[in-house]
Design a protein around this motif. Structure first.
Motif, PDB file in Angstrom:
ATOM      1  N   LEU A 125      71.861  46.649  13.055  1.00 10.90           N
ATOM      2  CA  LEU A 125      73.201  47.205  12.864  1.00 10.90           C
ATOM      3  C   LEU A 125      73.888  46.599  11.642  1.00 10.90           C
ATOM      4  CD1 LEU A 125      74.642  47.510  16.488  1.00 10.90           C
ATOM      5  CD2 LEU A 125      74.219  49.361  14.859  1.00 10.90           C
ATOM      6  N   GLY A 126      73.615  45.331  11.346  1.00 11.74           N
ATOM      7  CA  GLY A 126      74.171  44.732  10.128  1.00 11.74           C
ATOM      8  C   GLY A 126      73.693  45.459   8.882  1.00 11.74           C
ATOM      9  N   ALA A 127      72.396  45.814   8.854  1.00  8.43           N
ATOM     10  CA  ALA A 127      71.871  46.585   7.731  1.00  8.43           C
ATOM     11  C   ALA A 127      72.441  47.999   7.719  1.00  8.43           C
ATOM     12  CB  ALA A 127      70.348  46.627   7.800  1.00  8.43           C
TER      13      ALA A 127
ATOM     14  N   ILE B 201      73.785  41.295  -4.162  1.00 12.84           N
ATOM     15  CA  ILE B 201      74.310  40.415  -3.121  1.00 12.84           C
ATOM     16  C   ILE B 201      75.583  40.990  -2.511  1.00 12.84           C
ATOM     17  CG2 ILE B 201      75.300  38.129  -2.688  1.00 12.84           C
ATOM     18  CD1 ILE B 201      73.372  36.988  -4.711  1.00 12.84           C
ATOM     19  N   ALA B 202      76.450  41.555  -3.344  1.00 15.28           N
ATOM     20  CA  ALA B 202      77.696  42.127  -2.833  1.00 15.28           C
ATOM     21  C   ALA B 202      77.440  43.309  -1.900  1.00 15.28           C
ATOM     22  CB  ALA B 202      78.580  42.571  -4.001  1.00 15.28           C
ATOM     23  N   ASP B 203      76.304  43.986  -2.063  1.00 15.70           N
ATOM     24  CA  ASP B 203      75.987  45.129  -1.207  1.00 15.70           C
ATOM     25  C   ASP B 203      75.575  44.702   0.199  1.00 15.70           C
ATOM     26  OD1 ASP B 203      76.470  46.937  -3.283  1.00 15.70           O
ATOM     27  OD2 ASP B 203      74.403  46.801  -4.014  1.00 15.70           O
ATOM     28  N   VAL B 204      74.926  43.544   0.318  1.00 16.75           N
ATOM     29  CA  VAL B 204      74.388  43.123   1.616  1.00 16.75           C
ATOM     30  C   VAL B 204      75.244  42.063   2.298  1.00 16.75           C
ATOM     31  CG1 VAL B 204      72.053  43.655   0.831  1.00 16.75           C
ATOM     32  CG2 VAL B 204      72.907  41.320   0.605  1.00 16.75           C
ATOM     33  N   LEU B 205      76.181  41.467   1.585  1.00 16.37           N
ATOM     34  CA  LEU B 205      76.967  40.366   2.143  1.00 16.37           C
ATOM     35  C   LEU B 205      77.792  40.768   3.368  1.00 16.37           C
ATOM     36  CD1 LEU B 205      77.331  37.394   1.593  1.00 16.37           C
ATOM     37  CD2 LEU B 205      79.298  37.929   0.151  1.00 16.37           C
ATOM     38  N   PRO B 206      78.463  41.927   3.397  1.00 14.77           N
ATOM     39  CA  PRO B 206      79.255  42.263   4.595  1.00 14.77           C
ATOM     40  C   PRO B 206      78.421  42.322   5.861  1.00 14.77           C
ATOM     41  CG  PRO B 206      79.850  43.694   2.755  1.00 14.77           C
ATOM     42  CD  PRO B 206      78.647  42.940   2.326  1.00 14.77           C
TER      43      PRO B 206
END
Length: 327
Positions: free
Chosen positions: A278-280, A221-226
């Protein structure tokens, strides 16, 4: 006192380092987006999403009626279109309501099953774009990914069905228990007034599920949250800017006549697709340069030599090159 000052210095990223790292992450994300056909993938996502909306709602209405969620159509239309600008959502939502009020056969008719399959095409488009953005190659068989996409469609329908049942059952429960539990009426009115925030919450959960489980590989989760938070923020800003552009400058009716509403929706979904990918890409760049690990090391007061940081960047570039070779 000196130790406290040293600890405070250890927990802060210096401004030049933070700016240089942010520049690397943003540049890497945009560069990789352009190099890996991000613009074309965004149009693929936009068209697939538009083509999947009607089949998804047709299948969802049939399944919702089977489960007793007769208000599925209204709930789904609100959750999907409430975050769209009014000038974009109104023509599409009116057509959606017209389609969903047409009587159909049972749950297992050919048209309903075909609608479920076509709805899964939208999920497949998201999966392919996320695989490219996260720089991973698909290792699952095609029928496994297709079944997974169908599973996501069914799960989305079930979630919306549950929400619609709750929205119908909650007022009845409040009326039945209001005499001896009057605070429930206040709680329900408070929840009901948070419609937009509820929609944003549903979007957040949907993005979280998509980033974690749609593409190949594993992420935390911490990897994708930003990237998810940036996506939600940019979606809101993009919707506002595009709506202002439509109200001030654009005249799609004179250009596309009867197809104006479809073209407006496609352009809007294209903007949404670009931001989504772009988020990914931002998440992938953050993982590439191990930004989370660097920040945690600085917070713990661990400072690595510049040579080691350079080797970490070289290792990240090497990992990406190996991923490109595998693809």
């Amino acid at each position: 006192m000196r130790d406290g000052h040293a600890a405070a210095q250890g927990t802060d990223l210096s401004i030049p380092t933070a700016i240089r790292l942010a520049y690397k992450v943003v540049f890497d994300a945009i560069w990789h987006f352009s190099e890996d056909d991000g613009w074309a993938m965004a149009s693929h996502v936009a068209l697939s999403t538009l083509l999947a909306i009607f089949p998804f709602l047709i299948f969802g209405t049939a399944l919702g009626s089977f489960l007793g969620a007769d208000q599925f159509a209204d709930t789904a239309v609100h959750l999907i279109f409430d975050t769209w600008p009014e000038s974009i959502a109104a023509p599409i939502s009116s057509e959606v309501v017209a389609v969903l009020t047409t009587p159909r056969g049972g749950l297992l008719t050919v048209s309903v099953l075909a609608a479920a399959y076509f709805a899964s095409n939208g999920v497949e488009a998201l999966r392919v774009s996320l695989n490219r953005a996260y720089r991973v190659s698909e290792t699952r068989y095609w029928y496994v990914t297709r079944l997974a996409s169908l599973g996501f469609v069914i799960a989305g329908v079930l979630a919306l069905a549950v929400i619609s049942i709750v929205l119908v059952a909650a007022p009845l429960a409040v009326r039945a228990t209001g005499r001896w539990q009057p605070f429930l009426a206040y709680v329900y009115s408070w929840v009901e007034s948070w419609g937009l925030f509820g929609t944003i919450l549903v979007l957040f959960i949907g993005l979280l599920i998509a980033h974690l489980w749609l593409p190949a590989g594993r992420r935390r989760i911490a990897d994708v949250l930003p990237g998810i938070l940036l996506t939600l923020l940019a979606w809101g800003l993009g919707a506002y800017v595009f709506a202002s552009y439509l109200a001030t400058f654009a005249n799609y009716v004179s250009t596309y006549a009867g197809l104006a509403s479809i073209m407006i929706a496609l352009v809007f979904l294209y903007i949404i697709g670009v931001i989504f990918i772009l988020g990914a890409e931002i998440n992938a760049a953050l993982m590439k340069y191990r930004v989370k690990r660097l920040i945690l090391d600085r917070m713990r007061g661990v400072r690595k030599p510049a040579a080691e940081e350079t080797s970490m960047e070289d290792e990240a570039i090497a990992r990406e090159q190996r991923a490109n070779v595998r693809r």
